[in-house]
Design a protein around this motif. Sequence first.
Motif, PDB file in Angstrom:
ATOM      1  N   THR A 265       0.869  -1.176   0.000  1.00 48.12           N
ATOM      2  CA  THR A 265       0.000   0.000   0.000  1.00 48.12           C
ATOM      3  C   THR A 265       0.908   1.228   0.000  1.00 48.12           C
ATOM      4  OG1 THR A 265      -1.705  -1.142   1.268  1.00 48.12           O
ATOM      5  CG2 THR A 265      -1.829   1.258   1.196  1.00 48.12           C
ATOM      6  N   ILE A 266       0.714   2.086  -0.995  1.00 52.22           N
ATOM      7  CA  ILE A 266       1.596   3.245  -1.176  1.00 52.22           C
ATOM      8  C   ILE A 266       0.764   4.515  -1.165  1.00 52.22           C
ATOM      9  CG2 ILE A 266       3.228   4.373  -2.745  1.00 52.22           C
ATOM     10  CD1 ILE A 266       3.917   1.509  -3.762  1.00 52.22           C
ATOM     11  N   VAL A 267       1.080   5.397  -0.235  1.00 56.66           N
ATOM     12  CA  VAL A 267       0.385   6.668  -0.085  1.00 56.66           C
ATOM     13  C   VAL A 267       1.419   7.785  -0.054  1.00 56.66           C
ATOM     14  CG1 VAL A 267      -1.174   8.046   1.353  1.00 56.66           C
ATOM     15  CG2 VAL A 267      -1.481   5.560   1.200  1.00 56.66           C
ATOM     16  N   ASP A 268       1.239   8.794  -0.909  1.00 57.51           N
ATOM     17  CA  ASP A 268       2.184   9.916  -0.989  1.00 57.51           C
ATOM     18  C   ASP A 268       3.611   9.425  -1.205  1.00 57.51           C
ATOM     19  OD1 ASP A 268       0.110  11.724  -0.614  1.00 57.51           O
ATOM     20  OD2 ASP A 268       0.348  11.729   1.567  1.00 57.51           O
ATOM     21  N   ASP A 269       3.765   8.455  -2.113  1.00 60.42           N
ATOM     22  CA  ASP A 269       5.071   7.913  -2.504  1.00 60.42           C
ATOM     23  C   ASP A 269       5.793   7.185  -1.376  1.00 60.42           C
ATOM     24  OD1 ASP A 269       4.844   8.618  -5.113  1.00 60.42           O
ATOM     25  OD2 ASP A 269       6.304  10.236  -5.085  1.00 60.42           O
ATOM     26  N   LYS A 270       5.089   6.809  -0.319  1.00 63.68           N
ATOM     27  CA  LYS A 270       5.686   6.056   0.769  1.00 63.68           C
ATOM     28  C   LYS A 270       4.904   4.753   0.967  1.00 63.68           C
ATOM     29  CE  LYS A 270       8.843   9.052   2.170  1.00 63.68           C
ATOM     30  NZ  LYS A 270      10.300   8.761   2.178  1.00 63.68           N
ATOM     31  N   ILE A 271       5.626   3.681   1.266  1.00 68.45           N
ATOM     32  CA  ILE A 271       4.976   2.405   1.560  1.00 68.45           C
ATOM     33  C   ILE A 271       4.421   2.470   2.978  1.00 68.45           C
ATOM     34  CG2 ILE A 271       5.311  -0.080   1.818  1.00 68.45           C
ATOM     35  CD1 ILE A 271       7.689   0.211  -0.183  1.00 68.45           C
ATOM     36  N   THR A 272       3.091   2.401   3.086  1.00 63.61           N
ATOM     37  CA  THR A 272       2.448   2.497   4.401  1.00 63.61           C
ATOM     38  C   THR A 272       2.066   1.135   4.961  1.00 63.61           C
ATOM     39  OG1 THR A 272       0.249   2.773   3.427  1.00 63.61           O
ATOM     40  CG2 THR A 272       1.537   4.778   3.853  1.00 63.61           C
ATOM     41  N   ALA A 273       1.975   0.123   4.095  1.00 66.75           N
ATOM     42  CA  ALA A 273       1.617  -1.220   4.569  1.00 66.75           C
ATOM     43  C   ALA A 273       2.172  -2.272   3.632  1.00 66.75           C
ATOM     44  CB  ALA A 273       0.104  -1.375   4.680  1.00 66.75           C
TER      45      ALA A 273
END
Length: 293
Positions: A265-273
Amino acid sequence: MTENEFLAERFEAHRGHLRAVAYRMLGSLAEADDAVQEAWLKLSRSDVADVENLGGWLTTVVGRVCLDMLRSRTSRREDPLEVRIPDPIVSAPDAVDPEQEVLLADSVGLALLVVLETLGPAERLAFVLHDLFGIPFDEIAPIVGRTPAAARQLASRARRRVQGAAPTPDADIARRREIVDAFLSAARGGDFEALVSLLDPDVVARSDAGALRGGASLARGAATVAGQALTYARFAMVAEPALVNGSPGVVALAEGRPMSVMAFTIVDDKITALDILADPERLALLDLTFLDT
């Protein structure tokens, strides 16, 4: 055409939708198929001549069947807080199978399904039927044995938990693939700092290896997850690109057999999950024939 053949034809027109409802309710492809089959048996034994909206009638039946299955599952589970990775829908990195497209019509990511696993059965049903399929609360209420207002409250509580734990991923699928590839490259190269830079500070990594291989685990924080990625770098070494529930992910193979499926899961170019299925029994049931082409 006999009456039963006519009824079967009408049912088949709704099968894809019913399977999508059941998959979101249960997180299991096999159980979803069982729920749909139970709906057919119910239909074949019922007089629906006066039913104006057969699709709605069938959706209600599937909802009831799934609710019973969830309640049974909850009563058997010793630890209600255990991590359970739902069945992933895995497809080629450049295309989703047409039959799978029906299941993934609402871009139901694996992270969302993981969060749904933490909801109570009635909350999950109210949220799935209303928020994902637009079923009115007047129709949901009888299924859960509540008033429409109470059913609305169930969905509202579920919605707050989902929004807090399963944020909407970035829309650019090509950019998400770049980030997944960068993660794999950093893991293969043993680059801890590069891994940390790709991870959200509050990243969550959930893994389900099955009861015979130690069960489930959960890790939090960029440093912890990056360290785990280096520990299990052998998976990155044999990872093949894939779409996991319509989003860039990977399948790790050993001698042609799957060792794990990983969803990002990628949000704002960061892997969050990171959600990792490593249960050999469940992996063996996945259709990964696209990897042979």
